[in-house]
Design a protein around this motif. Structure first.
Motif, PDB file in Angstrom:
ATOM      1  N   ALA A   1      66.712  20.162 -65.921  1.00 48.99           N
ATOM      2  CA  ALA A   1      67.160  21.480 -65.459  1.00 48.99           C
ATOM      3  C   ALA A   1      67.337  22.355 -66.694  1.00 48.99           C
ATOM      4  N   PRO A   2      66.425  23.302 -66.921  1.00 53.88           N
ATOM      5  CA  PRO A   2      66.514  24.155 -68.116  1.00 53.88           C
ATOM      6  C   PRO A   2      67.905  24.773 -68.257  1.00 53.88           C
ATOM      7  N   GLU A   3      68.451  24.666 -69.450  1.00 55.16           N
ATOM      8  CA  GLU A   3      69.819  25.127 -69.695  1.00 55.16           C
ATOM      9  C   GLU A   3      69.926  25.651 -71.124  1.00 55.16           C
ATOM     10  N   GLY A   4      70.719  26.677 -71.306  1.00 53.20           N
ATOM     11  CA  GLY A   4      70.955  27.219 -72.636  1.00 53.20           C
ATOM     12  C   GLY A   4      72.338  27.831 -72.711  1.00 53.20           C
ATOM     13  N   ARG A   5      72.734  28.227 -73.921  1.00 54.77           N
ATOM     14  CA  ARG A   5      74.040  28.865 -74.071  1.00 54.77           C
ATOM     15  C   ARG A   5      73.995  29.882 -75.187  1.00 54.77           C
ATOM     16  N   MET A   6      74.939  30.823 -75.120  1.00 55.57           N
ATOM     17  CA  MET A   6      75.073  31.817 -76.177  1.00 55.57           C
ATOM     18  C   MET A   6      76.035  31.270 -77.219  1.00 55.57           C
ATOM     19  N   THR A   7      75.591  31.169 -78.457  1.00 55.11           N
ATOM     20  CA  THR A   7      76.410  30.579 -79.509  1.00 55.11           C
ATOM     21  C   THR A   7      77.292  31.598 -80.215  1.00 55.11           C
ATOM     22  N   ARG A   8      76.862  32.866 -80.232  1.00 57.70           N
ATOM     23  CA  ARG A   8      77.635  33.924 -80.898  1.00 57.70           C
ATOM     24  C   ARG A   8      77.198  35.275 -80.366  1.00 57.70           C
ATOM     25  N   MET A   9      77.911  36.317 -80.761  1.00 57.81           N
ATOM     26  CA  MET A   9      77.541  37.667 -80.359  1.00 57.81           C
ATOM     27  C   MET A   9      76.241  38.069 -81.072  1.00 57.81           C
ATOM     28  N   PRO A  10      75.301  38.696 -80.368  1.00 57.81           N
ATOM     29  CA  PRO A  10      74.059  39.122 -81.033  1.00 57.81           C
ATOM     30  C   PRO A  10      74.305  40.285 -81.992  1.00 57.81           C
ATOM     31  N   SER A  11      73.560  40.310 -83.082  1.00 60.71           N
ATOM     32  CA  SER A  11      73.660  41.382 -84.073  1.00 60.71           C
ATOM     33  C   SER A  11      72.367  42.205 -84.074  1.00 60.71           C
ATOM     34  N   ARG A  12      72.299  43.178 -84.965  1.00 68.21           N
ATOM     35  CA  ARG A  12      71.098  44.019 -85.062  1.00 68.21           C
ATOM     36  C   ARG A  12      69.866  43.190 -85.399  1.00 68.21           C
TER      37      ARG A  12
ATOM     38  N   ILE B   1      70.002  31.364 -60.868  1.00 68.01           N
ATOM     39  CA  ILE B   1      70.665  31.143 -62.151  1.00 68.01           C
ATOM     40  C   ILE B   1      72.148  30.837 -61.952  1.00 68.01           C
ATOM     41  N   LEU B   2      72.636  29.861 -62.714  1.00 69.27           N
ATOM     42  CA  LEU B   2      74.058  29.517 -62.728  1.00 69.27           C
ATOM     43  C   LEU B   2      74.647  29.893 -64.082  1.00 69.27           C
ATOM     44  N   VAL B   3      75.835  30.467 -64.077  1.00 70.96           N
ATOM     45  CA  VAL B   3      76.559  30.775 -65.315  1.00 70.96           C
ATOM     46  C   VAL B   3      77.855  29.980 -65.306  1.00 70.96           C
ATOM     47  N   ASN B   4      77.986  29.075 -66.259  1.00 66.20           N
ATOM     48  CA  ASN B   4      79.145  28.174 -66.321  1.00 66.20           C
ATOM     49  C   ASN B   4      79.328  27.407 -65.012  1.00 66.20           C
ATOM     50  N   GLY B   5      78.193  26.999 -64.421  1.00 67.33           N
ATOM     51  CA  GLY B   5      78.227  26.180 -63.220  1.00 67.33           C
ATOM     52  C   GLY B   5      78.369  26.942 -61.920  1.00 67.33           C
TER      53      GLY B   5
ATOM     54  N   SER C   1      73.586  45.357 -79.156  1.00 63.61           N
ATOM     55  CA  SER C   1      74.197  44.050 -78.896  1.00 63.61           C
ATOM     56  C   SER C   1      74.566  43.900 -77.423  1.00 63.61           C
ATOM     57  N   ILE C   2      75.105  44.964 -76.832  1.00 60.13           N
ATOM     58  CA  ILE C   2      75.471  44.930 -75.410  1.00 60.13           C
ATOM     59  C   ILE C   2      74.242  44.722 -74.541  1.00 60.13           C
ATOM     60  N   LEU C   3      73.155  45.421 -74.844  1.00 59.79           N
ATOM     61  CA  LEU C   3      71.930  45.277 -74.062  1.00 59.79           C
ATOM     62  C   LEU C   3      71.357  43.866 -74.183  1.00 59.79           C
ATOM     63  N   GLU C   4      71.474  43.268 -75.357  1.00 61.20           N
ATOM     64  CA  GLU C   4      70.989  41.902 -75.545  1.00 61.20           C
ATOM     65  C   GLU C   4      71.825  40.892 -74.766  1.00 61.20           C
ATOM     66  N   ARG C   5      73.063  41.244 -74.451  1.00 64.03           N
ATOM     67  CA  ARG C   5      73.957  40.324 -73.744  1.00 64.03           C
ATOM     68  C   ARG C   5      73.794  40.374 -72.232  1.00 64.03           C
ATOM     69  N   ARG C   6      73.005  41.306 -71.708  1.00 62.63           N
ATOM     70  CA  ARG C   6      72.772  41.339 -70.259  1.00 62.63           C
ATOM     71  C   ARG C   6      72.203  39.999 -69.789  1.00 62.63           C
ATOM     72  N   LEU C   7      72.643  39.552 -68.630  1.00 62.28           N
ATOM     73  CA  LEU C   7      72.221  38.234 -68.134  1.00 62.28           C
ATOM     74  C   LEU C   7      70.715  38.159 -67.941  1.00 62.28           C
ATOM     75  N   ASP C   8      70.091  39.214 -67.387  1.00 57.20           N
ATOM     76  CA  ASP C   8      68.637  39.155 -67.202  1.00 57.20           C
ATOM     77  C   ASP C   8      67.912  39.066 -68.537  1.00 57.20           C
TER      78      ASP C   8
ATOM     79  N   VAL D   1      76.942  38.459 -70.867  1.00 57.89           N
ATOM     80  CA  VAL D   1      77.210  37.070 -71.235  1.00 57.89           C
ATOM     81  C   VAL D   1      78.093  37.038 -72.480  1.00 57.89           C
ATOM     82  N   LYS D   2      78.994  36.081 -72.551  1.00 61.36           N
ATOM     83  CA  LYS D   2      79.906  35.933 -73.685  1.00 61.36           C
ATOM     84  C   LYS D   2      79.566  34.663 -74.463  1.00 61.36           C
ATOM     85  N   PRO D   3      79.918  34.618 -75.758  1.00 58.63           N
ATOM     86  CA  PRO D   3      79.690  33.394 -76.538  1.00 58.63           C
ATOM     87  C   PRO D   3      80.354  32.193 -75.874  1.00 58.63           C
TER      88      PRO D   3
END
Length: 212
Positions: free
Chosen positions: A180-191, A125-129, A94-101, A139-141
């Motif tokens: 401008a391509p944009e996305g967000r993390m909706t929740r913590m990633p699982s297995r 890349i911009l994170v939260n502007g 889960s931590i590895l999936e949350r890396r910004l890259d 990255v956090k939800p």
């Protein structure tokens, strides 16, 4: 910023699996794994029995190379995983999936993690502007990841999005793929959210060698 500069196809040959480190070449007939290339080195053709330690080491190396992390980074993520609630192996993934890259790649802004790492490091890349040039940022939800609105940045992301080569996982949401391509993390990633190209990784073996 430290990075691995070894030949990427050599890494795939060593692990005897596709690590998808070279973009379009990984999907072409030029991929050495598709041509059943032997492991690198003068003893690559030798068929010797792998020890129990060797089996666990190869699992760890596959995971590190797939996500593009070095040993010191891996150790830090392992320590974070041991302090988290739940299965340590699943928390590590889960931590590895949350890396910004990784998030930039899985949103479809870059063809592979190496390209995504370069996009982040070069300030595209911009994170939260706010500009973030740290590929290892977690990255956090609720965080919003956006491509900077300048021609060079937008061109790279739009080309990859148009190809549609990257499947967006459930824990991420693409909120804008036009201006401008944009996305967000909706929740913590699982297995279950781990990249489907490495779902057969045996994280328990990795934890066993990491505890040594």
């Amino acid at each position: 910023m430290a990075r691995n500069t070894d030949p990427v196809c050599k890494m795939c040959r060593r692990e005897q699996m596709k690590l998808f480190l070279k973009g379009d070449r990984c999907f072409s007939p030029k991929c050495p794994i598709d041509r059943e290339a032997l492991p690198p080195g003068m003893h690559g053709a030798r068929r010797s029995k792998t020890s129990e330690y060797g089996i666990r080491l190869r699992e760890k190396q596959k995971l590190k190379r797939f996500y593009g992390v070095l040993e010191a980074q891996f150790r830090r993520y392992y320590q974070l995983a041991t302090r988290a609630v739940g299965n340590t192996g699943e928390q590590l993934l889960s931590i590895l999936e949350r890396r910004l890259d990784n998030v930039v790649h899985r949103l479809g802004f870059a063809i592979n993690r190496n390209s995504a790492r370069q996009m982040v490091a070069h300030g595209h890349i911009l994170v939260n502007g706010k500009k973030c040039d740290i590929p290892s940022m977690l990255v956090k939800p609720g965080d919003i990841i956006k491509v900077k609105t300048r021609d060079g940045s937008l061109k790279m992301a739009r080309e990859t999005l148009q190809k549609g080569a990257v499947r967006i996982p459930d824990f991420l949401e693409l909120t804008n793929n036009q201006d401008a391509p944009e996305g967000r993390m909706t929740r913590m990633p699982s297995r279950q959210d781990v990249d489907e190209r490495i779902t057969d990784i045996r994280e328990q073996l990795i934890i066993e060698i990491a505890t040594r």
